[in-house]
Scaffold this motif. Structure first.
Motif, PDB file in Angstrom:
ATOM      1  N   ILE A 184     -24.102-122.708  36.424  1.00  0.00           N
ATOM      2  CA  ILE A 184     -22.864-122.039  35.137  1.00  0.00           C
ATOM      3  C   ILE A 184     -22.465-123.101  34.559  1.00  0.00           C
ATOM      4  O   ILE A 184     -22.136-124.441  35.031  1.00  0.00           O
ATOM      5  CB  ILE A 184     -21.758-121.653  36.415  1.00  0.00           C
ATOM      6  N   VAL A 185     -22.290-122.974  33.237  1.00  0.00           N
ATOM      7  CA  VAL A 185     -21.770-124.001  32.226  1.00  0.00           C
ATOM      8  C   VAL A 185     -20.751-123.613  31.704  1.00  0.00           C
ATOM      9  O   VAL A 185     -20.788-122.417  30.829  1.00  0.00           O
ATOM     10  CB  VAL A 185     -23.012-124.292  31.087  1.00  0.00           C
ATOM     11  N   MET A 186     -19.387-124.135  31.592  1.00  0.00           N
ATOM     12  CA  MET A 186     -18.198-123.452  31.044  1.00  0.00           C
ATOM     13  C   MET A 186     -18.225-123.983  29.569  1.00  0.00           C
ATOM     14  O   MET A 186     -18.380-125.404  29.308  1.00  0.00           O
ATOM     15  CB  MET A 186     -16.884-124.197  31.739  1.00  0.00           C
ATOM     16  N   THR A 187     -17.919-122.908  28.923  1.00  0.00           N
ATOM     17  CA  THR A 187     -17.948-123.333  27.451  1.00  0.00           C
ATOM     18  C   THR A 187     -16.510-123.300  26.802  1.00  0.00           C
ATOM     19  O   THR A 187     -16.265-123.396  25.670  1.00  0.00           O
ATOM     20  CB  THR A 187     -19.098-122.560  26.372  1.00  0.00           C
ATOM     21  N   GLY A 188     -15.647-122.730  27.558  1.00  0.00           N
ATOM     22  CA  GLY A 188     -14.147-122.550  26.974  1.00  0.00           C
ATOM     23  C   GLY A 188     -13.185-123.220  27.741  1.00  0.00           C
ATOM     24  O   GLY A 188     -13.295-124.414  28.066  1.00  0.00           O
ATOM     25  N   GLU A 189     -11.966-122.797  27.440  1.00  0.00           N
ATOM     26  CA  GLU A 189     -10.851-123.434  28.168  1.00  0.00           C
ATOM     27  C   GLU A 189     -10.665-123.327  29.662  1.00  0.00           C
ATOM     28  O   GLU A 189      -9.713-124.150  30.273  1.00  0.00           O
ATOM     29  CB  GLU A 189      -9.491-122.817  27.328  1.00  0.00           C
ATOM     30  N   HIS A 190     -11.390-122.438  30.180  1.00  0.00           N
ATOM     31  CA  HIS A 190     -11.141-122.046  31.588  1.00  0.00           C
ATOM     32  C   HIS A 190     -11.712-123.189  32.453  1.00  0.00           C
ATOM     33  O   HIS A 190     -12.944-123.588  31.913  1.00  0.00           O
ATOM     34  CB  HIS A 190     -11.804-120.689  32.089  1.00  0.00           C
ATOM     35  N   GLU A 217     -21.841-119.903  30.296  1.00  0.00           N
ATOM     36  CA  GLU A 217     -23.326-119.626  30.073  1.00  0.00           C
ATOM     37  C   GLU A 217     -23.999-119.814  31.391  1.00  0.00           C
ATOM     38  O   GLU A 217     -23.631-120.758  32.245  1.00  0.00           O
ATOM     39  CB  GLU A 217     -23.897-120.760  28.776  1.00  0.00           C
ATOM     40  N   LEU A 218     -25.282-119.327  31.278  1.00  0.00           N
ATOM     41  CA  LEU A 218     -26.172-119.924  32.367  1.00  0.00           C
ATOM     42  C   LEU A 218     -27.387-120.655  31.944  1.00  0.00           C
ATOM     43  O   LEU A 218     -27.857-120.390  31.080  1.00  0.00           O
ATOM     44  CB  LEU A 218     -26.938-118.527  33.061  1.00  0.00           C
ATOM     45  N   THR A 274     -25.202-109.484  31.696  1.00  0.00           N
ATOM     46  CA  THR A 274     -25.205-110.964  31.496  1.00  0.00           C
ATOM     47  C   THR A 274     -25.108-111.617  33.027  1.00  0.00           C
ATOM     48  O   THR A 274     -24.760-112.771  33.290  1.00  0.00           O
ATOM     49  CB  THR A 274     -24.012-111.321  31.305  1.00  0.00           C
ATOM     50  N   SER A 275     -25.597-110.976  34.102  1.00  0.00           N
ATOM     51  CA  SER A 275     -25.385-111.543  35.501  1.00  0.00           C
ATOM     52  C   SER A 275     -26.541-112.369  35.739  1.00  0.00           C
ATOM     53  O   SER A 275     -27.794-112.061  35.156  1.00  0.00           O
ATOM     54  CB  SER A 275     -25.535-109.962  36.349  1.00  0.00           C
ATOM     55  N   ALA A 276     -26.309-113.325  36.757  1.00  0.00           N
ATOM     56  CA  ALA A 276     -27.061-114.354  37.021  1.00  0.00           C
ATOM     57  C   ALA A 276     -28.367-113.593  37.765  1.00  0.00           C
ATOM     58  O   ALA A 276     -29.434-114.309  37.553  1.00  0.00           O
ATOM     59  CB  ALA A 276     -26.439-115.510  38.097  1.00  0.00           C
ATOM     60  N   PHE A 277     -28.319-112.933  38.702  1.00  0.00           N
ATOM     61  CA  PHE A 277     -29.300-112.527  39.621  1.00  0.00           C
ATOM     62  C   PHE A 277     -30.457-112.019  38.913  1.00  0.00           C
ATOM     63  O   PHE A 277     -31.755-112.372  39.275  1.00  0.00           O
ATOM     64  CB  PHE A 277     -28.879-111.448  40.519  1.00  0.00           C
ATOM     65  N   PRO A 278     -30.490-110.980  37.902  1.00  0.00           N
ATOM     66  CA  PRO A 278     -31.591-110.564  37.278  1.00  0.00           C
ATOM     67  C   PRO A 278     -32.049-111.699  36.245  1.00  0.00           C
ATOM     68  O   PRO A 278     -33.627-111.670  36.061  1.00  0.00           O
ATOM     69  CB  PRO A 278     -31.061-109.301  36.607  1.00  0.00           C
ATOM     70  N   GLN A 279     -31.217-112.314  35.668  1.00  0.00           N
ATOM     71  CA  GLN A 279     -31.753-113.535  34.817  1.00  0.00           C
ATOM     72  C   GLN A 279     -32.565-114.622  35.604  1.00  0.00           C
ATOM     73  O   GLN A 279     -33.752-115.089  35.148  1.00  0.00           O
ATOM     74  CB  GLN A 279     -30.647-114.002  34.151  1.00  0.00           C
ATOM     75  N   MET A 280     -32.151-114.881  36.896  1.00  0.00           N
ATOM     76  CA  MET A 280     -32.786-115.912  37.583  1.00  0.00           C
ATOM     77  C   MET A 280     -34.239-115.400  38.079  1.00  0.00           C
ATOM     78  O   MET A 280     -35.125-116.188  37.856  1.00  0.00           O
ATOM     79  CB  MET A 280     -32.086-116.115  38.764  1.00  0.00           C
TER      80      MET A 280
END
Length: 366
Positions: free
Chosen positions: A254-260, A275-276, A333-339
């Motif tokens: 998991i790559v954070m790209t915003g302020e969170h 982003e993943l 956008t879920s990780a499971f199917p993308q992985m």
């Protein structure tokens, strides 16, 4: 032509993850092979009513979350040893059967669905279903018992403190002292929730009580975890085909790209500030250990079907198990199917494999 298999897709539910369940269902139903399967969409409204779903919007649109309205034909699931199925129970109407149900795909997240409750009902009704059984679902939902099982199996788990409702009411000062001994920051979480609902990162003592109270809005039982200096990495696990071994996907970072500064609900689903990275940019030896540990975590809980296992990977490439999700999100956008797509199993093939695995499973104790 062989007779089609009837799949009841159940979504919505009474938990705070109702909307994410709806989005998952919309994605999965669009991917099911309708030449092989007849799909029966069943929504559970927030008040617990089961309805035959119709034209519900099953996507997040302009920030608006979807919801099962509960306005469809009311349903019930009776036990019928000669052919499990559903019946309508509309007021002032004679109940009528909707036909046989071969397998249920319970796309429910959180309590009253992912925690062994619907799994127990389906076991009683004698209906096969996708995913973990009663005990594995319940333990996987409760982060306290999850970590206890993993620790008993010698798996790597970070420091944490459990706070029950009774302890918070009667022993507040003692529990606050235990949490402070973890050091800062800590993450305050509902023990039995997902999708990052009710989670707060706390970096100073004065913010701890408000974070606990916020988490208690989702669950009276909490877990407070010591912060881990490391990347958040996820790995998918699938039950083996036939007598084959359980398998792990390539991991995602998991790559954070915003302020969170952590992976919360908004970054997952609403504002696109994460982003993943798939596959995760890690040394091959670390990836191999991740995948093997994910399968061990899956096996330790007695999981079936599928799960997503979440880790921290420290700068020194040590692994720390965070949690397991026995019905991971299937949104676009879920990780499971993308992985699994990155591992060589695309979305429709993944859904088909889950259904075939469930259909091959024996009923009763196993």
């Amino acid at each position: 032509m062989p007779e089609k298999i009837t799949v009841a897709v159940v979504f919505g539910g009474r938990s705070s993850e109702h909307a994410i369940s709806c989005v998952t269902a919309g994605s999965v139903m669009a991917a099911i092979d309708t030449d092989r399967y007849d799909v029966l969409p069943i929504g559970i409204a927030k008040d617990g009513r089961w309805v035959l779903a119709g034209e519900e919007r099953l996507a997040i649109t302009d920030g608006a979350l979807p919801e099962v309205s509960g306005a469809g034909t009311a349903l019930a699931l009776p036990f019928d040893p000669d052919g499990p199925g559903l019946i309508t129970v509309a007021p002032e109407e004679v109940p009528r059967a909707l036909g046989r149900v071969d397998v249920v795909l319970p796309l429910l997240h959180g309590p009253y669905g992912e925690d062994g409750t619907i799994q127990g009902m389906l076991e009683l009704a004698g209906i096969r279903y996708v995913g973990a059984g009663v005990l594995a679902s319940a333990v996987g939902m409760d982060k306290a018992f999850m970590k206890l099982v993993w620790q008993a199996q010698g798996l790597p788990v970070g420091p944490y403190v459990i706070i029950t409702d009774r302890e918070w009411r009667l022993e507040r000062d003692r529990k606050l002292d235990e949490v402070k001994q973890l050091g800062w920051p800590v993450f305050v979480k509902p023990a039995r929730a997902g999708s990052s609902m009710g989670i707060s990162k706390v970096s100073r003592a004065e913010d701890l009580v408000p974070a606990i109270e916020a988490a208690r809005e989702h669950d009276p039982k909490l877990i407070v975890e010591a912060g881990v200096d490391g990347a958040e990495v996820e790995c998918g696990v699938l039950e083996g085909v036939g007598d084959g071994p359980n398998e792990a996907s390539l991991p995602a970072r998991i790559v954070m790209t915003g302020e969170h500064d952590f992976y919360d609900f908004e970054t997952k689903y609403l504002d696109g500030t994460s982003e993943l990275e798939i596959p995760a940019d890690l040394p091959p030896e670390v990836v191999a250990r991740l995948r093997a540990t994910a399968v061990r975590a899956f096996d330790a809980l007695g999981c079936e079907g599928l799960a997503r296992v979440d880790f921290f990977v420290t700068p020194g490439h040590e692994l720390v198990l965070n949690e397991i999700n026995t019905m991971p999100g299937f949104t676009p956008t879920s990780a499971f199917p993308q992985m699994w797509a990155a591992t060589g199993l695309d979305y429709p093939a993944l859904v088909d494999r889950l259904l075939r695995t469930a259909l091959a499973r024996p009923l009763g104790l196993r």
